[in-house]
Design an enzyme around this catalytic site. Sequence first.
Site, PDB file in Angstrom:
ATOM      1  N   SER A  83       0.843  -1.199   0.000  1.00 59.31           N
ATOM      2  CA  SER A  83       0.000   0.000   0.000  1.00 59.31           C
ATOM      3  C   SER A  83       0.878   1.249   0.000  1.00 59.31           C
ATOM      4  O   SER A  83       1.873   1.308   0.727  1.00 59.31           O
ATOM      5  CB  SER A  83      -0.913   0.009   1.227  1.00 59.31           C
ATOM      6  OG  SER A  83      -1.587   1.253   1.328  1.00 59.31           O
TER       7      SER A  83
ATOM      8  N   LYS B 259     -11.183  15.852 -12.718  1.00 59.07           N
ATOM      9  CA  LYS B 259     -11.972  16.199 -11.537  1.00 59.07           C
ATOM     10  C   LYS B 259     -11.166  17.006 -10.529  1.00 59.07           C
ATOM     11  O   LYS B 259     -11.720  17.540  -9.560  1.00 59.07           O
ATOM     12  CB  LYS B 259     -12.521  14.928 -10.886  1.00 59.07           C
ATOM     13  CG  LYS B 259     -13.541  14.212 -11.771  1.00 59.07           C
ATOM     14  CD  LYS B 259     -13.944  12.874 -11.216  1.00 59.07           C
ATOM     15  CE  LYS B 259     -15.006  12.226 -12.090  1.00 59.07           C
ATOM     16  NZ  LYS B 259     -14.567  11.986 -13.483  1.00 59.07           N
TER      17      LYS B 259
ATOM     18  N   ASN C 192     -12.467  10.865 -18.290  1.00 61.05           N
ATOM     19  CA  ASN C 192     -12.957   9.514 -18.039  1.00 61.05           C
ATOM     20  C   ASN C 192     -12.393   8.529 -19.051  1.00 61.05           C
ATOM     21  O   ASN C 192     -12.175   8.861 -20.213  1.00 61.05           O
ATOM     22  CB  ASN C 192     -14.484   9.490 -18.116  1.00 61.05           C
ATOM     23  CG  ASN C 192     -15.115  10.290 -16.997  1.00 61.05           C
ATOM     24  OD1 ASN C 192     -15.371   9.788 -15.925  1.00 61.05           O
ATOM     25  ND2 ASN C 192     -15.355  11.578 -17.253  1.00 61.05           N
ATOM     26  N   VAL C 193     -12.180   7.315 -18.598  1.00 62.05           N
ATOM     27  CA  VAL C 193     -11.623   6.269 -19.434  1.00 62.05           C
ATOM     28  C   VAL C 193     -12.694   5.209 -19.660  1.00 62.05           C
ATOM     29  O   VAL C 193     -13.270   4.672 -18.713  1.00 62.05           O
ATOM     30  CB  VAL C 193     -10.375   5.643 -18.781  1.00 62.05           C
ATOM     31  CG1 VAL C 193      -9.856   4.495 -19.622  1.00 62.05           C
ATOM     32  CG2 VAL C 193      -9.298   6.697 -18.621  1.00 62.05           C
TER      33      VAL C 193
ATOM     34  N   SER D 294     -13.181   1.619 -17.688  1.00 66.21           N
ATOM     35  CA  SER D 294     -12.434   1.494 -16.435  1.00 66.21           C
ATOM     36  C   SER D 294     -13.392   1.133 -15.303  1.00 66.21           C
ATOM     37  O   SER D 294     -14.598   1.392 -15.378  1.00 66.21           O
ATOM     38  CB  SER D 294     -11.703   2.796 -16.111  1.00 66.21           C
ATOM     39  OG  SER D 294     -12.625   3.848 -15.909  1.00 66.21           O
TER      40      SER D 294
END
Length: 609
Positions: A340, A408, A445-446, A449
């Site tokens: 992580s 965003k 945006n993809v 996804s």
Amino acid sequence: MRQYVLPGFLVLADIFTLIMVAFISLFLRFGELVIDAYFVQVVVCLPFFVISYLLMLAAMHLYTRVWRYAGTREVGAVLFATSAGAVIFFICTLLVNIHLPRSLYFISYIVATGFIGLGRLLLHYVIIHADTEKVAETEQTPVLIVGAGDAGAMIAREIMQFHTRRRNLVGFIDDDPRKQHHIMGGIRILGGRGDIPTMVEKYGIKEIIIAMPSARRAVIRETIEICSPLKCQVNTLPGLYQLLDNEVLIQRLRPVSIEDLLARDVVKLDIQNIEEYITGKTVLISGAGGSIGSEICRQVMYMKPARLILMGHGENSIYLIHQELSQKYGTERIVPIIASVRDPRQLDRIFDKYRPQVVFHAAAHKHVPLMEHQPMAAVLNNIYGTRNIAEAAGGYGAERFVMISTDKAVNPTSVMGATKQVAEKVVHVMNDRYATKYITVRFGNVLGSRGSVVPLFHRQLAAGGPLTVTDPDMTRYFMTILEASQLVLQAGSMGKGGEVFLLEMGEPVKIMDLAKNMIRLSGYEPGVDIPIQITGIRPGEKLYEELLTQAEGTRKTAHEKIFTAQLEEVDETWLHQQIDSFQQCRTEEEVIHVLQRIIPTYHPNHDPE
């Protein structure tokens, strides 16, 4: 026993044919004046003649071939077998001291080749006709191929050879007026793309195959828009780059998707510049199991890195991308790591052991409504996680650090967007502290996804609807996963350090139009077969997205689809103080207030719960 019936029949047929050929050739040579001496010699030579040809026909496996699928190779085999048979027969007659007219050898060769070849061709068509008769006409799907080029010709040939049981090829469509109304491979080119609706109605077409892998995306998009209201099954081929090493086959056809409708022209990459900073280097990708991260992994492997480190928090996603890449490239250069970005000590151990020279940071929490309810989770992952891995990259001497950001982050109304803008600022200030080149790539945006609207619509369609749209006027920028990943690699090669690169996203798309198109591509009528439900804007969402603020401005780069924006300068000490103050936050409201101190343009579109 049945497997010997056809070969046995063919042997007997060839014996009978060759006997006939011998006397027909003699008659063709002398006509009615057949000389008795030659007649007797031909009878004597008949066993040599028949055996010579039969041996070569058997040697070329002309008794064990599957004649239903006969093609040019079978024609070549017949020609070789009869030619060799003629030579062997000539040698045999010399050995037994029989001298026939030389013209008789040639005539017999021509006649034998013609009779045997025509016999095999007749067998081929008898078998196909017999198979076709078994299939009722109603069971065959009338097919129209759009594109009378190489790919269309290959698809047509395969349909006629292997798929006549289920498909009836009606014709081609092509915009080239020089091809229209001509016949290609026995199939007529019926007209241009504008004639598709007429041909569908006239011939009862049920399947349309778009066979134009090298066409511009605009042409593909126009073709799909013509086909989508016709309630036909619309299939297409993969793109040209996917077919370079593969044959065009029916099995490679796939249903037309919304990605085909929204896709743009293939990205032109400066491969040399990308290879210069990746080939032979150790590359680490955080979020390697995600949609963008996994595609970056695939693209990086094309560039032959010395080692690729797949780092991610999700065990299953890292397992899947590791399995995929290992099957193709082996396991020696690919290292999967479950870790992580929130854990700086774990990052320290990873960077100390592998010393990555290039880092792509794709790990992030990106679901807007989800993060609105858990702002601290977004802060820990998107801000602290970015700071942790950016410091590790600089501290261990990475050459480049490329962070994936989002539209965003511009004038954010969501926690996700605000935390990503803070992450952009973190990466920007790191550039002054370390020798590493820190680069940010921002895009919209993809398609496809995880968590995006297209997979959601697919699930809703599978359930019979309704498709949920938050607002009729909501728009978004879209690009494919492949395009976004390739442009990220390209931007990484262009960065000198400190830049924010913007990817050209084309025109924004209305989500309502996207929903309607997806319904039509599934063979239904929007609002009739599948309803569309308006649910209202969710917390954190905007009606439209922006790629840059007014203050940032934009400049062109050497690549037509990549631009740069200039981030406002921020004091590094102040920024880290503000980030550290999140640790004192006890409520969601306090987290929002800290974000607003760092980003004055952050205006939540709802009150914290």
